[in-house]
Design a protein around this motif. Structure first.
Motif, PDB file in Angstrom:
ATOM      1  N   LEU A  10      18.071   1.826  12.128  1.00 48.05           N
ATOM      2  CA  LEU A  10      16.919   2.506  12.705  1.00 48.05           C
ATOM      3  C   LEU A  10      15.819   2.724  11.674  1.00 48.05           C
ATOM      4  CD1 LEU A  10      18.653   5.120  15.019  1.00 48.05           C
ATOM      5  CD2 LEU A  10      17.524   3.003  15.675  1.00 48.05           C
ATOM      6  N   LEU A  11      16.201   3.045  10.452  1.00 47.69           N
ATOM      7  CA  LEU A  11      15.212   3.235   9.391  1.00 47.69           C
ATOM      8  C   LEU A  11      14.486   1.931   9.070  1.00 47.69           C
ATOM      9  CD1 LEU A  11      14.086   5.346   7.426  1.00 47.69           C
ATOM     10  CD2 LEU A  11      15.801   4.570   5.791  1.00 47.69           C
ATOM     11  N   VAL A  12      15.222   0.835   8.988  1.00 44.29           N
ATOM     12  CA  VAL A  12      14.604  -0.466   8.725  1.00 44.29           C
ATOM     13  C   VAL A  12      13.708  -0.864   9.893  1.00 44.29           C
ATOM     14  CG1 VAL A  12      15.089  -2.932   8.442  1.00 44.29           C
ATOM     15  CG2 VAL A  12      16.368  -1.244   7.129  1.00 44.29           C
ATOM     16  N   SER A  13      14.148  -0.602  11.112  1.00 44.21           N
ATOM     17  CA  SER A  13      13.328  -0.926  12.283  1.00 44.21           C
ATOM     18  C   SER A  13      12.038  -0.110  12.299  1.00 44.21           C
ATOM     19  CB  SER A  13      14.103  -0.653  13.570  1.00 44.21           C
ATOM     20  OG  SER A  13      15.232  -1.469  13.645  1.00 44.21           O
ATOM     21  N   ALA A  14      12.124   1.167  11.953  1.00 48.36           N
ATOM     22  CA  ALA A  14      10.925   2.005  11.909  1.00 48.36           C
ATOM     23  C   ALA A  14       9.979   1.521  10.817  1.00 48.36           C
ATOM     24  CB  ALA A  14      11.312   3.466  11.677  1.00 48.36           C
ATOM     25  N   GLY A  15      10.508   1.105   9.684  1.00 45.22           N
ATOM     26  CA  GLY A  15       9.683   0.565   8.609  1.00 45.22           C
ATOM     27  C   GLY A  15       8.987  -0.723   9.011  1.00 45.22           C
ATOM     28  N   CYS A  16       9.703  -1.597   9.705  1.00 47.43           N
ATOM     29  CA  CYS A  16       9.096  -2.844  10.176  1.00 47.43           C
ATOM     30  C   CYS A  16       8.004  -2.562  11.200  1.00 47.43           C
ATOM     31  CB  CYS A  16      10.160  -3.752  10.785  1.00 47.43           C
ATOM     32  SG  CYS A  16      11.287  -4.438   9.573  1.00 47.43           S
ATOM     33  N   TYR A  17       8.251  -1.608  12.073  1.00 48.88           N
ATOM     34  CA  TYR A  17       7.233  -1.239  13.057  1.00 48.88           C
ATOM     35  C   TYR A  17       5.992  -0.678  12.364  1.00 48.88           C
ATOM     36  CZ  TYR A  17       4.814   1.383  16.657  1.00 48.88           C
ATOM     37  OH  TYR A  17       3.844   1.895  17.476  1.00 48.88           O
ATOM     38  N   ALA A  18       6.195   0.198  11.379  1.00 46.15           N
ATOM     39  CA  ALA A  18       5.062   0.775  10.659  1.00 46.15           C
ATOM     40  C   ALA A  18       4.285  -0.297   9.915  1.00 46.15           C
ATOM     41  CB  ALA A  18       5.555   1.854   9.687  1.00 46.15           C
ATOM     42  N   LEU A  19       4.986  -1.209   9.264  1.00 47.80           N
ATOM     43  CA  LEU A  19       4.330  -2.289   8.545  1.00 47.80           C
ATOM     44  C   LEU A  19       3.559  -3.198   9.495  1.00 47.80           C
ATOM     45  CD1 LEU A  19       3.953  -3.548   5.754  1.00 47.80           C
ATOM     46  CD2 LEU A  19       5.990  -4.912   6.184  1.00 47.80           C
ATOM     47  N   GLY A  20       4.138  -3.508  10.629  1.00 48.03           N
ATOM     48  CA  GLY A  20       3.451  -4.326  11.623  1.00 48.03           C
ATOM     49  C   GLY A  20       2.224  -3.631  12.184  1.00 48.03           C
ATOM     50  N   THR A  21       2.321  -2.328  12.417  1.00 46.18           N
ATOM     51  CA  THR A  21       1.186  -1.569  12.933  1.00 46.18           C
ATOM     52  C   THR A  21       0.047  -1.531  11.930  1.00 46.18           C
ATOM     53  OG1 THR A  21       2.662  -0.208  14.269  1.00 46.18           O
ATOM     54  CG2 THR A  21       0.472   0.669  13.844  1.00 46.18           C
ATOM     55  N   VAL A  22       0.369  -1.278  10.670  1.00 46.77           N
ATOM     56  CA  VAL A  22      -0.667  -1.260   9.634  1.00 46.77           C
ATOM     57  C   VAL A  22      -1.299  -2.642   9.501  1.00 46.77           C
ATOM     58  CG1 VAL A  22      -1.058  -1.018   7.153  1.00 46.77           C
ATOM     59  CG2 VAL A  22       0.267   0.688   8.383  1.00 46.77           C
ATOM     60  N   GLY A  23      -0.497  -3.680   9.498  1.00 49.50           N
ATOM     61  CA  GLY A  23      -1.027  -5.043   9.411  1.00 49.50           C
ATOM     62  C   GLY A  23      -1.930  -5.385  10.572  1.00 49.50           C
ATOM     63  N   TYR A  24      -1.541  -4.996  11.772  1.00 47.17           N
ATOM     64  CA  TYR A  24      -2.365  -5.255  12.944  1.00 47.17           C
ATOM     65  C   TYR A  24      -3.683  -4.506  12.865  1.00 47.17           C
ATOM     66  CZ  TYR A  24      -4.032  -5.147  17.737  1.00 47.17           C
ATOM     67  OH  TYR A  24      -4.821  -5.242  18.854  1.00 47.17           O
ATOM     68  N   ARG A  25      -3.624  -3.234  12.460  1.00 49.40           N
ATOM     69  CA  ARG A  25      -4.851  -2.428  12.354  1.00 49.40           C
ATOM     70  C   ARG A  25      -5.792  -2.985  11.290  1.00 49.40           C
ATOM     71  NH1 ARG A  25      -4.997   0.305  17.019  1.00 49.40           N
ATOM     72  NH2 ARG A  25      -3.099   1.482  17.312  1.00 49.40           N
ATOM     73  N   VAL A  26      -5.238  -3.475  10.186  1.00 52.32           N
ATOM     74  CA  VAL A  26      -6.083  -4.062   9.146  1.00 52.32           C
ATOM     75  C   VAL A  26      -6.698  -5.370   9.646  1.00 52.32           C
ATOM     76  CG1 VAL A  26      -6.014  -5.161   6.866  1.00 52.32           C
ATOM     77  CG2 VAL A  26      -4.930  -2.953   7.219  1.00 52.32           C
ATOM     78  N   ALA A  27      -5.919  -6.163  10.368  1.00 54.43           N
ATOM     79  CA  ALA A  27      -6.421  -7.449  10.852  1.00 54.43           C
ATOM     80  C   ALA A  27      -7.490  -7.282  11.915  1.00 54.43           C
ATOM     81  CB  ALA A  27      -5.264  -8.279  11.399  1.00 54.43           C
ATOM     82  N   THR A  28      -7.431  -6.225  12.697  1.00 59.13           N
ATOM     83  CA  THR A  28      -8.398  -6.030  13.784  1.00 59.13           C
ATOM     84  C   THR A  28      -9.429  -4.968  13.452  1.00 59.13           C
ATOM     85  OG1 THR A  28      -6.945  -4.429  14.874  1.00 59.13           O
ATOM     86  CG2 THR A  28      -6.737  -6.743  15.531  1.00 59.13           C
ATOM     87  N   PHE A  29      -9.584  -4.635  12.169  1.00 58.00           N
ATOM     88  CA  PHE A  29     -10.551  -3.628  11.752  1.00 58.00           C
ATOM     89  C   PHE A  29     -11.956  -4.159  11.964  1.00 58.00           C
ATOM     90  CE2 PHE A  29     -13.106  -1.432   8.534  1.00 58.00           C
ATOM     91  CZ  PHE A  29     -12.816  -0.129   8.862  1.00 58.00           C
ATOM     92  N   HIS A  30     -12.788  -3.363  12.602  1.00 61.55           N
ATOM     93  CA  HIS A  30     -14.160  -3.777  12.880  1.00 61.55           C
ATOM     94  C   HIS A  30     -15.079  -3.265  11.781  1.00 61.55           C
ATOM     95  CE1 HIS A  30     -13.030  -5.216  16.797  1.00 61.55           C
ATOM     96  NE2 HIS A  30     -12.445  -4.063  17.062  1.00 61.55           N
ATOM     97  N   ASP A  31     -15.918  -4.170  11.278  1.00 60.80           N
ATOM     98  CA  ASP A  31     -16.908  -3.775  10.280  1.00 60.80           C
ATOM     99  C   ASP A  31     -18.096  -3.126  10.973  1.00 60.80           C
ATOM    100  OD1 ASP A  31     -15.416  -4.801   8.225  1.00 60.80           O
ATOM    101  OD2 ASP A  31     -16.348  -6.773   8.351  1.00 60.80           O
ATOM    102  N   CYS A  32     -18.628  -2.112  10.353  1.00 64.20           N
ATOM    103  CA  CYS A  32     -19.807  -1.410  10.872  1.00 64.20           C
ATOM    104  C   CYS A  32     -20.995  -1.843  10.021  1.00 64.20           C
ATOM    105  CB  CYS A  32     -19.601   0.097  10.833  1.00 64.20           C
ATOM    106  SG  CYS A  32     -18.181   0.648  11.767  1.00 64.20           S
TER     107      CYS A  32
END
Length: 92
Positions: free
Chosen positions: A45-67
């Motif tokens: 469960l800890l590894v799964s939560a870490g993978c989810y967090a890493l994926g979420t951060v990666g997705y947010r960085v990839a879809t970050f909109h420049d102002c």
């Protein structure tokens, strides 16, 4: 109830359930295959939560909109501040 309290309550519930099942406090006779999966379950469960967090951060960085408008405004404010400081005698 705050979000922290909700998470702590959920972790306490899962942890106590896991502890009751692994120690045999409920009186259930689990097959050995279930016990083999149950013991390392917190690590899974800890590894799964870490993978989810890493994926979420990666997705947010990839879809970050420049102002771009805000960047131009900030650059103009920086230039104004530099000009003001240069008038006051500060050299860059």
């Amino acid at each position: 109830m705050t979000k922290l309290a909700q998470w702590l309550w959920g972790l306490a519930l899962l942890g106590s359930t896991w502890a009751a099942l692994t120690t045999g406090a409920l009186g259930l006779e689990l097959p050995s295959s279930c016990r083999e999966v149950l013991w390392p379950l917190p690590a899974y469960l800890l590894v799964s939560a870490g993978c989810y967090a890493l994926g979420t951060v990666g997705y947010r960085v990839a879809t970050f909109h420049d102002c771009e408008d805000a960047a131009r405004e900030l650059q103009s404010q920086i230039q104004e501040a530099r000009a003001d400081l240069a008038r006051r005698g500060l050299r860059f």
